[in-house]
Scaffold this motif. Structure first.
Motif, PDB file in Angstrom:
ATOM      1  N   UNK A   4     -28.628  -5.543  41.950  1.00 35.15           N
ATOM      2  CA  UNK A   4     -29.924  -4.970  42.335  1.00 35.15           C
ATOM      3  C   UNK A   4     -29.982  -4.498  43.773  1.00 35.15           C
ATOM      4  N   UNK A   5     -28.838  -4.282  44.394  1.00 38.57           N
ATOM      5  CA  UNK A   5     -28.809  -3.721  45.746  1.00 38.57           C
ATOM      6  C   UNK A   5     -28.735  -2.209  45.621  1.00 38.57           C
ATOM      7  N   UNK A   6     -29.643  -1.501  46.292  1.00 36.58           N
ATOM      8  CA  UNK A   6     -29.570  -0.047  46.218  1.00 36.58           C
ATOM      9  C   UNK A   6     -28.244   0.459  46.782  1.00 36.58           C
ATOM     10  N   UNK A   7     -27.663   1.419  46.097  1.00 39.61           N
ATOM     11  CA  UNK A   7     -26.418   2.048  46.560  1.00 39.61           C
ATOM     12  C   UNK A   7     -26.802   3.340  47.262  1.00 39.61           C
ATOM     13  N   UNK A   8     -26.503   3.409  48.543  1.00 38.42           N
ATOM     14  CA  UNK A   8     -26.911   4.525  49.394  1.00 38.42           C
ATOM     15  C   UNK A   8     -25.659   5.270  49.842  1.00 38.42           C
ATOM     16  N   UNK A   9     -25.554   6.526  49.452  1.00 36.48           N
ATOM     17  CA  UNK A   9     -24.443   7.367  49.863  1.00 36.48           C
ATOM     18  C   UNK A   9     -24.919   8.228  51.019  1.00 36.48           C
ATOM     19  N   UNK A  10     -24.124   8.286  52.081  1.00 34.91           N
ATOM     20  CA  UNK A  10     -24.483   9.104  53.241  1.00 34.91           C
ATOM     21  C   UNK A  10     -23.291   9.974  53.622  1.00 34.91           C
ATOM     22  N   UNK A  14     -19.450  13.843  61.596  1.00 37.55           N
ATOM     23  CA  UNK A  14     -19.341  13.767  63.048  1.00 37.55           C
ATOM     24  C   UNK A  14     -20.387  14.580  63.781  1.00 37.55           C
ATOM     25  N   UNK A  15     -21.104  15.442  63.085  1.00 39.80           N
ATOM     26  CA  UNK A  15     -22.124  16.268  63.728  1.00 39.80           C
ATOM     27  C   UNK A  15     -23.339  15.407  64.091  1.00 39.80           C
ATOM     28  N   UNK A  16     -24.159  15.866  65.044  1.00 41.89           N
ATOM     29  CA  UNK A  16     -25.382  15.123  65.375  1.00 41.89           C
ATOM     30  C   UNK A  16     -26.271  14.905  64.154  1.00 41.89           C
ATOM     31  N   UNK A  17     -26.366  15.884  63.273  1.00 44.51           N
ATOM     32  CA  UNK A  17     -27.189  15.724  62.075  1.00 44.51           C
ATOM     33  C   UNK A  17     -26.671  14.636  61.154  1.00 44.51           C
ATOM     34  N   UNK A  18     -25.360  14.572  60.983  1.00 48.05           N
ATOM     35  CA  UNK A  18     -24.805  13.542  60.098  1.00 48.05           C
ATOM     36  C   UNK A  18     -24.908  12.158  60.732  1.00 48.05           C
ATOM     37  N   UNK A  19     -24.830  12.101  62.042  1.00 44.46           N
ATOM     38  CA  UNK A  19     -25.003  10.805  62.706  1.00 44.46           C
ATOM     39  C   UNK A  19     -26.446  10.336  62.601  1.00 44.46           C
ATOM     40  N   UNK A  20     -27.399  11.269  62.644  1.00 40.50           N
ATOM     41  CA  UNK A  20     -28.803  10.916  62.425  1.00 40.50           C
ATOM     42  C   UNK A  20     -28.992  10.400  61.002  1.00 40.50           C
ATOM     43  N   UNK A  21     -28.321  11.035  60.040  1.00 38.76           N
ATOM     44  CA  UNK A  21     -28.389  10.577  58.649  1.00 38.76           C
ATOM     45  C   UNK A  21     -27.799   9.176  58.514  1.00 38.76           C
ATOM     46  N   UNK A  22     -26.705   8.909  59.192  1.00 38.88           N
ATOM     47  CA  UNK A  22     -26.093   7.586  59.152  1.00 38.88           C
ATOM     48  C   UNK A  22     -27.013   6.537  59.758  1.00 38.88           C
ATOM     49  N   UNK A  23     -27.663   6.867  60.884  1.00 41.59           N
ATOM     50  CA  UNK A  23     -28.631   5.931  61.478  1.00 41.59           C
ATOM     51  C   UNK A  23     -29.744   5.619  60.489  1.00 41.59           C
ATOM     52  N   UNK A  24     -30.284   6.673  59.864  1.00 41.61           N
ATOM     53  CA  UNK A  24     -31.377   6.495  58.904  1.00 41.61           C
ATOM     54  C   UNK A  24     -30.922   5.606  57.751  1.00 41.61           C
ATOM     55  N   UNK A  25     -29.736   5.901  57.211  1.00 41.78           N
ATOM     56  CA  UNK A  25     -29.218   5.149  56.068  1.00 41.78           C
ATOM     57  C   UNK A  25     -28.991   3.678  56.423  1.00 41.78           C
ATOM     58  N   UNK A  26     -28.454   3.423  57.616  1.00 39.31           N
ATOM     59  CA  UNK A  26     -28.243   2.029  58.029  1.00 39.31           C
ATOM     60  C   UNK A  26     -29.558   1.282  58.168  1.00 39.31           C
ATOM     61  N   UNK A  27     -30.549   1.914  58.741  1.00 31.99           N
ATOM     62  CA  UNK A  27     -31.868   1.266  58.861  1.00 31.99           C
ATOM     63  C   UNK A  27     -32.458   0.999  57.478  1.00 31.99           C
ATOM     64  N   UNK A  28     -32.359   1.975  56.602  1.00 30.13           N
ATOM     65  CA  UNK A  28     -32.882   1.816  55.247  1.00 30.13           C
ATOM     66  C   UNK A  28     -32.153   0.685  54.523  1.00 30.13           C
ATOM     67  N   UNK A  29     -30.850   0.646  54.671  1.00 31.61           N
ATOM     68  CA  UNK A  29     -30.063  -0.402  54.015  1.00 31.61           C
ATOM     69  C   UNK A  29     -30.448  -1.784  54.521  1.00 31.61           C
ATOM     70  N   UNK A  30     -30.723  -1.902  55.804  1.00 27.21           N
ATOM     71  CA  UNK A  30     -31.138  -3.201  56.341  1.00 27.21           C
ATOM     72  C   UNK A  30     -32.455  -3.657  55.729  1.00 27.21           C
ATOM     73  N   UNK A  31     -33.392  -2.733  55.565  1.00 31.62           N
ATOM     74  CA  UNK A  31     -34.705  -3.080  55.018  1.00 31.62           C
ATOM     75  C   UNK A  31     -34.688  -3.293  53.508  1.00 31.62           C
ATOM     76  N   UNK A  32     -33.755  -2.650  52.826  1.00 31.43           N
ATOM     77  CA  UNK A  32     -33.709  -2.741  51.367  1.00 31.43           C
ATOM     78  C   UNK A  32     -32.558  -3.606  50.864  1.00 31.43           C
ATOM     79  N   UNK A  33     -31.787  -4.166  51.802  1.00 24.24           N
ATOM     80  CA  UNK A  33     -30.599  -4.936  51.444  1.00 24.24           C
ATOM     81  C   UNK A  33     -29.639  -4.075  50.627  1.00 24.24           C
TER      82      UNK A  33
END
Length: 150
Positions: A4-10, A14-33
């Motif tokens: 029951x852990x959400x699987x998040x693909x990001x 290396x671009x600034x946009x992809x690093x922003x996506x990685x930050x978002x995904x990591x924060x989301x993963x922390x809150x959703x386990x």
């Protein structure tokens, strides 16, 4: 979805946009386990009579280094130790992301803003993912001031 852990693909390139996506995904993963799969795609297009400066293996090794660097720097920036599964795929970015998203609960991609009116448009990879992903897609814009950071 394992345990029951959400699987998040990001998508990470290396671009600034992809690093922003990685930050978002990591924060989301922390809150959703959630479980993160960070993917970088590298593929050498079939070109006739073109000599490439690197072999396909060298391109993949460089992509792996870029992915590892982006993940490590972003985890440090956020102060998280959240595990991230890292994958290097030899394919076109959109196809690799959509293939990986087949078993995902969420796909996160960055936006490569170019300023002005163009910034309102999605890049070709993010647009393709939005239209064809088998799961919800989050497109993360790189906020002003984040371009030089991870």
């Amino acid at each position: 979805m394992a345990e029951n852990k959400p699987r998040i693909v990001v998508g990470v390139d290396g671009s600034p946009g992809s690093r922003a996506a990685l930050r978002w995904a990591l924060r989301y993963a922390e809150h959703s386990n959630g479980h993160i799969v960070a993917l970088i795609a590298c593929g050498i297009p079939a070109l006739i009579d073109v000599v490439l400066p690197m072999s396909e293996d060298d391109v993949a090794a460089q992509a792996e280094r870029e992915l590892r660097k982006a993940v490590e720097e972003t985890r440090v920036l956020l102060g998280t130790r959240a595990p991230v599964e890292q994958r290097v795929v030899r394919d076109h970015a959109a196809r690799a992301l959509l293939d990986e998203a087949q078993e995902a609960d969420l796909l996160v991609v960055g936006h490569r803003g170019h300023g002005g009116f163009v910034e309102a448009l999605l890049g070709s990879v993010s647009q393709h993912c939005v239209h064809h992903a088998p799961c919800p897609v989050v497109v993360v814009r790189c906020a002003a001031g984040w371009g030089s950071q991870t």
